[in-house]
Design an enzyme around this catalytic site. Structure first.
Site, PDB file in Angstrom:
ATOM      1  N   THR A  47       0.824  -1.204   0.000  1.00 24.42           N
ATOM      2  CA  THR A  47       0.000   0.000   0.000  1.00 24.42           C
ATOM      3  C   THR A  47       0.861   1.258   0.000  1.00 24.42           C
ATOM      4  OG1 THR A  47      -1.780  -1.146   1.096  1.00 24.42           O
ATOM      5  CG2 THR A  47      -1.779   1.225   1.346  1.00 24.42           C
ATOM      6  N   TYR A  59      -8.111   0.592  -3.984  1.00 25.53           N
ATOM      7  CA  TYR A  59      -6.806   0.955  -4.517  1.00 25.53           C
ATOM      8  C   TYR A  59      -6.071  -0.300  -4.958  1.00 25.53           C
ATOM      9  CZ  TYR A  59      -4.637  -0.794  -0.227  1.00 25.53           C
ATOM     10  OH  TYR A  59      -4.228  -1.600   0.787  1.00 25.53           O
ATOM     11  N   THR A 125       1.741  -4.225   4.320  1.00 21.95           N
ATOM     12  CA  THR A 125       1.637  -4.469   5.763  1.00 21.95           C
ATOM     13  C   THR A 125       1.066  -5.848   6.114  1.00 21.95           C
ATOM     14  OG1 THR A 125      -0.550  -3.435   5.870  1.00 21.95           O
ATOM     15  CG2 THR A 125       1.354  -2.010   6.272  1.00 21.95           C
ATOM     16  N   ASP A 126       0.391  -6.501   5.145  1.00 19.51           N
ATOM     17  CA  ASP A 126      -0.307  -7.748   5.485  1.00 19.51           C
ATOM     18  C   ASP A 126       0.634  -8.835   6.011  1.00 19.51           C
ATOM     19  OD1 ASP A 126      -2.559  -6.462   4.588  1.00 19.51           O
ATOM     20  OD2 ASP A 126      -2.858  -7.697   2.815  1.00 19.51           O
ATOM     21  N   LYS A 198       0.594  -7.169  13.029  1.00 22.32           N
ATOM     22  CA  LYS A 198      -0.450  -6.250  12.557  1.00 22.32           C
ATOM     23  C   LYS A 198      -1.695  -6.462  13.411  1.00 22.32           C
ATOM     24  CE  LYS A 198      -2.701  -4.529   8.381  1.00 22.32           C
ATOM     25  NZ  LYS A 198      -2.834  -4.599   6.923  1.00 22.32           N
ATOM     26  N   GLU A 319      -1.678 -27.117  30.430  1.00 19.88           N
ATOM     27  CA  GLU A 319      -2.928 -27.890  30.390  1.00 19.88           C
ATOM     28  C   GLU A 319      -2.772 -29.131  29.534  1.00 19.88           C
ATOM     29  OE1 GLU A 319      -6.948 -26.093  30.225  1.00 19.88           O
ATOM     30  OE2 GLU A 319      -5.860 -24.192  29.986  1.00 19.88           O
TER      31      GLU A 319
END
Ligand code: ASP
Length: 362
Positions: A47, A59, A125-126, A198, A319
């Site tokens: 982006t 976009y 950014t993903d 993120k 656990e």
């Protein structure tokens, strides 16, 4: 050059029909200003290089060239001698191991040179956190490597890319950034690769380090580190890519109430060598699925328990009896980071005990 082509090149940095992935400039600091650090920017898209469609929220990522991104922050030219290479022009949802290998090899090659002081990688950014973590584990240099992205496309009102890129240059040129591992500069913060993730699909403050917080902050063209990244300094898990062409297959299975067996059996049938289970709570697993994962571990598939919860540690033998089942506990690594480490670990060993050590000291 025709007027319209020239206009398009000014706006996007590319000529019409030019293959965006093929634009590469060899790093050379021929006209460099002595006394300024030399920084190479490797661009991959995202982006930060995005352009709006119809001026609205829609976009296309990876449209602008690295020269166009740098052109939006002229001030950086006075802070460093900068050269750039367009490694790719993708949305980072399309990031893959081929590109990871290319990036890692290029970063190691550049940082081995005396005339390169730091590398910046512009990235969507993903999956930025996964690339940062992968590079953190395979880059063998104390010089700064800084990943940077943006949440708003370059053409948007209030685009955050230029400020983030400016900050990335500040981080990459600061002597205080050395030996901190791979760093991420986003929205006025600097994070270490291991913990950063993120946390918002839309907000400009999209990144956080949920367990340990940012390493530092940026103000007025300076980076202030508030703590050291102890892990990066003591790390025992680091890997060489020499001789490797690909990474072993490792899948992630997401835990939830009434979880079915199918995703686990599908991965085992497809001969995946590792499974990261994004369990509930402290990496817990529905009893039906637990049996399938235990059977997979007996067959030699390495099973790592992580958690779908945003913060905290997935702890061994709490656990669940990891020792009895032959599982590995991911500690504070989230599932997508655990997957990266498991892929690299499997290039060295299939032994769950040894892999647990790599997780404990990563
Ligand atoms: N899908 C985009 C990418 O990861 C999102 C972004 O960059 O913010 O490339």
């Amino acid at each position: 050059m025709k007027y319209l082509d020239r206009l398009k090149k000014i706006v996007t940095g590319f000529l019409p029909g030019q293959d965006k992935s093929a634009v590469k400039n060899e790093a050379a600091f021929a006209s460099s200003v002595s006394g300024l650090p030399n920084v190479v920017v490797l661009a991959t898209g995202g982006t930060i290089a995005g352009r709006q469609i119809d001026g609205g929220a829609r976009y296309q990522a990876g449209e602008l060239s690295v020269e166009a991104l740098l052109g939006a922050v002229p001030a950086v030219r006075g802070m460093a001698n900068i050269t750039s290479e367009q490694v790719a022009s993708i949305g980072s949802q399309d990031m893959d191991e081929t590109l990871w290998f290319e990036l890692a090899r290029r970063v190691n090659e550049l940082l081995a040179r005396k005339d390169v002081d730091g590398v910046i990688i512009t990235h969507g950014t993903d999956t930025l956190e996964e690339t940062a973590w992968f590079l953190d584990l395979v880059v063998s240099s104390d010089k700064p490597v800084v990943l940077v992205g943006a949440m708003r496309p370059a053409s948007a009102v209030g685009a955050d890319g230029p400020a983030n890129l400016f900050d990335a240059v500040v981080v990459a040129t600061s002597p205080d950034s050395a030996a901190r591992g791979v760093l991420v500069a986003m929205n006025g913060n600097v994070f270490e690769a291991r913990d950063v993730t993120k946390v918002s699909t839309t907000a400009v403050q999209a990144f956080a380090a949920p367990n340990f917080g940012p390493l530092g902050q940026l103000h007025d063209g300076r980076v202030f580190y508030w703590r050291s990244s102890g892990r990066a300094a003591q790390r025992k898990a680091s890997f060489a890519l020499a001789g490797l062409e690909s990474l072993p297959l490792v899948g992630i299975v997401y835990g939830h109430a009434d979880a079915p067996l199918l995703p686990v059996t599908a991965l085992v049938d497809a001969q995946y060598r590792g499974i990261v289970y994004a369990g509930v709570g402290n990496g817990n697993i529905h009893s039906k699925v637990l049996d399938a994962l235990a059977a997979a571990a007996r067959q030699g598939v390495v099973v790592v328990r992580s958690s779908r919860v945003a913060a905290g540690s997935t702890m061994r033998d709490v656990e669940l009896d990891d020792t009895r089942h032959g599982f590995v506990a991911a500690g504070t690594l989230n599932p997508q980071k655990a997957r990266v480490l498991l892929q690299l670990a499997l290039t060295r060993t299939q032994n769950a005990g040894e892999i647990q050590q790599l997780f404990d000291y990563s």
